[in-house]
Motif scaffolding. Structure first.
Motif, PDB file in Angstrom:
ATOM      1  N   TYR A   1     -35.280 -20.567 -44.736  1.00 51.40           N
ATOM      2  CA  TYR A   1     -35.047 -19.691 -43.591  1.00 51.40           C
ATOM      3  C   TYR A   1     -36.151 -19.967 -42.588  1.00 51.40           C
ATOM      4  CZ  TYR A   1     -31.897 -17.236 -46.721  1.00 51.40           C
ATOM      5  OH  TYR A   1     -30.888 -16.933 -47.589  1.00 51.40           O
TER       6      TYR A   1
ATOM      7  N   THR B   1     -34.773 -12.198 -40.043  1.00 52.44           N
ATOM      8  CA  THR B   1     -33.701 -11.392 -39.473  1.00 52.44           C
ATOM      9  C   THR B   1     -33.564 -10.138 -40.328  1.00 52.44           C
ATOM     10  OG1 THR B   1     -31.902 -12.402 -40.755  1.00 52.44           O
ATOM     11  CG2 THR B   1     -32.432 -13.422 -38.638  1.00 52.44           C
TER      12      THR B   1
ATOM     13  N   LEU C   1     -24.462 -10.257 -39.284  1.00 54.20           N
ATOM     14  CA  LEU C   1     -25.540 -10.858 -38.489  1.00 54.20           C
ATOM     15  C   LEU C   1     -25.512 -10.315 -37.054  1.00 54.20           C
ATOM     16  CD1 LEU C   1     -27.854 -12.946 -38.431  1.00 54.20           C
ATOM     17  CD2 LEU C   1     -26.162 -14.621 -37.677  1.00 54.20           C
TER      18      LEU C   1
ATOM     19  N   LYS D   1     -29.986 -16.600 -36.285  1.00 52.56           N
ATOM     20  CA  LYS D   1     -30.592 -16.969 -37.560  1.00 52.56           C
ATOM     21  C   LYS D   1     -30.615 -18.493 -37.641  1.00 52.56           C
ATOM     22  CE  LYS D   1     -28.402 -16.742 -41.660  1.00 52.56           C
ATOM     23  NZ  LYS D   1     -27.786 -16.157 -42.867  1.00 52.56           N
TER      24      LYS D   1
END
Length: 187
Positions: A125, A129, A167, A171
């Motif tokens: 990642y 987020t 989401l 991201k």
């Protein structure tokens, strides 16, 4: 087994990869017909910009190798030889990501010859987020995106996963696979 390790990449490296992506890649919106998502995907291995990605590639390889050893020890499979492949840098925008349940080694794949060596999937990642977790179906587990976190899991149907459809912010991830290196293992 799902291997999860925080802070494997520095925030600076993650920010630099995001900047590289935003500045070097000619962005186009692709519509995924199945899930009707809008995604930006770039396969680094097919990218004309590969040379400018080399400093990241070297760092990623080093970190993946270090943690793949730990992952394989926990699986008690021995070390063996493996290849690190893939390097797909992705940006998912609000409501995006691959939200369908899937595995990296579909049971009925027409690409079986290419996929048969794939045994694990890895993901870094690149930013934090609060939404858009990675969900694992059979494990009833959701992993929160955190800058520099590395996750490694089996590529098989036992580890079906998806990007949580909730989401609400951009991201960034970079993902790929560990594949058995049969030729070296035979020696």
């Amino acid at each position: 087994m799902i291997y999860e390790e925080k802070n494997t990449l520095s925030k600076e490296i993650c920010d630099d990869m995001i900047s590289w992506y935003e500045n070097k890649i000619t962005r186009g919106e692709n519509v995924d017909i199945i899930s009707n998502e809008i995604r930006d995907d770039v396969s680094i291995s097919n990218c004309d910009m590969f040379e400018s990605f080399t400093p990241f590639y070297d760092k990623l390889n080093s970190v993946i190798r270090e943690h793949a050893k730990n992952y394989l020890k926990k699986l008690k499979t021995g070390q063996g030889y493996y290849k690190i492949t893939g390097y797909k840098l992705q940006k998912s925008i609000e409501g995006g990501g691959f939200t369908m349940w899937h595995s990296e080694l579909p049971i009925f794949s027409q690409k079986w010859e290419m996929l048969r060596e794939r045994f694990a999937t890895w993901t870094f990642y690149l930013n934090d987020t609060d939404t858009g977790y990675t969900d694992f179906y059979h494990q009833n587990l959701s992993i929160k995106p955190e800058t520099g976190k590395l996750v490694i899991w089996p590529s098989y149907h036992t580890h079906r996963h998806r990007a949580n459809p909730d989401l609400k912010e951009d991201k960034y991830i970079i993902t790929g696979w560990l594949e058995t290196d049969y030729e070296r293992n035979r020696k």
